[in-house]
Design a protein around this motif. Sequence first.
Motif, short mmCIF file in Angstrom:
data_model
loop_
_atom_site.label_atom_id
_atom_site.label_comp_id
_atom_site.label_asym_id
_atom_site.label_seq_id
_atom_site.Cartn_x
_atom_site.Cartn_y
_atom_site.Cartn_z
N PRO A 122 73.90 55.38 -5.15
CA PRO A 122 75.16 55.92 -5.64
C PRO A 122 76.17 54.81 -5.91
O PRO A 122 75.81 53.63 -5.96
CB PRO A 122 75.61 56.81 -4.49
N GLY A 123 77.44 55.18 -6.05
CA GLY A 123 78.48 54.26 -6.48
C GLY A 123 78.55 54.28 -7.99
O GLY A 123 79.55 54.69 -8.58
N ASN A 124 77.45 53.83 -8.62
CA ASN A 124 77.25 53.97 -10.07
C ASN A 124 76.13 54.97 -10.30
O ASN A 124 75.50 55.45 -9.34
CB ASN A 124 76.87 52.63 -10.69
N LEU B 255 89.23 60.99 -16.83
CA LEU B 255 88.60 59.67 -16.83
C LEU B 255 88.69 59.08 -15.42
O LEU B 255 89.55 59.44 -14.64
CB LEU B 255 89.31 58.75 -17.81
N ASN B 256 87.77 58.16 -15.13
CA ASN B 256 87.73 57.49 -13.82
C ASN B 256 87.64 58.50 -12.69
O ASN B 256 88.29 58.36 -11.65
CB ASN B 256 88.96 56.59 -13.65
N ALA B 257 86.84 59.54 -12.90
CA ALA B 257 86.67 60.59 -11.89
C ALA B 257 85.70 60.14 -10.80
O ALA B 257 84.75 59.40 -11.05
CB ALA B 257 86.16 61.88 -12.54
N THR B 258 85.96 60.61 -9.58
CA THR B 258 85.06 60.41 -8.45
C THR B 258 84.43 61.75 -8.12
O THR B 258 85.12 62.77 -8.06
CB THR B 258 85.84 59.90 -7.22
N VAL B 259 83.10 61.79 -7.93
CA VAL B 259 82.43 63.05 -7.59
C VAL B 259 81.61 62.85 -6.32
O VAL B 259 80.93 61.85 -6.15
CB VAL B 259 81.54 63.57 -8.74
N ASN B 260 81.74 63.82 -5.41
CA ASN B 260 81.03 63.78 -4.14
C ASN B 260 79.82 64.71 -4.22
O ASN B 260 79.96 65.93 -4.23
CB ASN B 260 81.99 64.23 -3.02
N GLY C 180 77.64 65.02 -1.92
CA GLY C 180 77.19 65.32 -0.56
C GLY C 180 76.26 64.26 -0.02
O GLY C 180 76.54 63.06 -0.12
N ALA C 181 75.13 64.68 0.53
CA ALA C 181 74.18 63.75 1.14
C ALA C 181 73.62 62.75 0.13
O ALA C 181 73.16 61.67 0.51
CB ALA C 181 73.03 64.53 1.77
N ASP C 182 73.68 63.10 -1.15
CA ASP C 182 73.17 62.20 -2.18
C ASP C 182 74.12 61.06 -2.49
O ASP C 182 73.73 60.10 -3.16
CB ASP C 182 72.88 62.99 -3.46
N GLY C 183 75.37 61.16 -2.04
CA GLY C 183 76.30 60.05 -2.22
C GLY C 183 77.46 60.36 -3.14
O GLY C 183 77.55 61.43 -3.74
N ILE C 184 78.37 59.40 -3.23
CA ILE C 184 79.57 59.51 -4.06
C ILE C 184 79.45 58.54 -5.23
O ILE C 184 78.98 57.41 -5.07
CB ILE C 184 80.83 59.19 -3.23
N VAL C 185 79.84 59.00 -6.40
CA VAL C 185 79.82 58.16 -7.60
C VAL C 185 81.24 58.05 -8.13
O VAL C 185 81.99 59.03 -8.17
CB VAL C 185 78.89 58.74 -8.68
N GLN D 252 79.02 56.44 -31.98
CA GLN D 252 79.34 55.67 -30.77
C GLN D 252 78.72 56.27 -29.52
O GLN D 252 78.88 57.46 -29.25
CB GLN D 252 80.85 55.60 -30.56
N ALA D 253 78.02 55.44 -28.75
CA ALA D 253 77.52 55.84 -27.44
C ALA D 253 78.69 55.88 -26.47
O ALA D 253 79.54 54.98 -26.47
CB ALA D 253 76.48 54.84 -26.94
N MET D 254 78.77 56.93 -25.64
CA MET D 254 79.88 57.10 -24.71
C MET D 254 79.44 57.13 -23.25
O MET D 254 80.08 56.52 -22.40
CB MET D 254 80.65 58.39 -25.03
N GLY D 255 78.39 57.89 -22.93
CA GLY D 255 78.04 58.04 -21.53
C GLY D 255 76.62 58.54 -21.30
O GLY D 255 75.91 58.91 -22.24
N LEU D 256 76.24 58.55 -20.02
CA LEU D 256 74.95 59.05 -19.56
C LEU D 256 75.23 60.20 -18.59
O LEU D 256 75.98 60.02 -17.61
CB LEU D 256 74.17 57.96 -18.82
N ILE D 257 74.67 61.36 -18.82
CA ILE D 257 74.93 62.51 -17.96
C ILE D 257 74.49 62.22 -16.53
O ILE D 257 73.36 61.81 -16.28
CB ILE D 257 74.26 63.77 -18.50
N SER D 258 75.40 62.44 -15.59
CA SER D 258 75.12 62.25 -14.17
C SER D 258 74.82 63.58 -13.49
O SER D 258 73.82 63.74 -12.80
CB SER D 258 76.31 61.57 -13.49
#
Length: 290
Positions: free
Chosen positions: A161-163, A219-224, A226-231, A255-261
């Motif tokens: 996690p983290g990224n 933007l710059n969101a943090t998602v928890n 749970g046991a899998d970690g925080i990104v 334009q490429a923007m993101g990768l689905i998490s």
Amino acid sequence: MNRTPAPRARLIALASGVLAATALTAPGATADDAVRPTAAQLTAAHTALARADVTGSAWYTDAATGTVVVTVDSTVDADELDALTKAATTPAGAPEINRTTGKFTKHIAGGEYILLPGGIRCLIGFNVQDSAGVKYALTAGHCTDTGDVTSLGTTVNSSFPGNDYALIRYSNQSAAEGSVYLQNGTYQDITSAGSPFIGQRITSSDPMTGVRSGTVTGLNATVNYGADGIVYGLIQSNLCSEPGSSGGPIFSGTQAMGLISGGSGNCSTGGTTFAQPVVEPLSAYGVSVF
């Protein structure tokens, strides 16, 4: 998604007249200056939200207003919501609280394109290359670990996690194309990578859900998770996604923007989708779209 405006100090029009702004603010200041939290206060609020450690919560700061915006899934109960509200409250006021349907999960099952160890399937986000012209696939970091042998090749680096990103070196270098398949026999050419902005229209392509569009809501969101970690540092959007969408591409035109998490909900009822900004792994790995 219903949004409840955060309590804000404001000028109040009275029956007898309008109270002048100068009576509420210091000379030279504005009403917005009086209610906008400082950078230190926002940092403290984000730290407090992380310490609250509520699975199914995500948050970011609205850059336009300085308001902390907290989104919670259906698993967050009243006590947890109260704890999040207290944690995110700054001297300038309470946070904006939004509840979304479903449960925040890493969208990992039932996808196509990349067969991973254990029978897991995720999606290719974008094909990239290094300065020597060696080609790789970018996908979500929670899909694979460094050293894993996939249907495309070997994972040379993974961060989660983290990224939430990973790099897979193609075994067959001629198989990689610099485009996104649109599920109808046509392709969208990807020529560059960009950073999204609030309100921007974005698109995803998934063999299960097809081509879908939505808008960037945070933007710059943090998602928890749970046991899998925080990104951290994710794009938040109202784009729909489902289990199996992990690693999939989010783009705007060429334009490429993101990768689905991950996210919550589905493409029948809607929901919230989080994505890893693509510019970060491009920089970290020294690769570019082509």
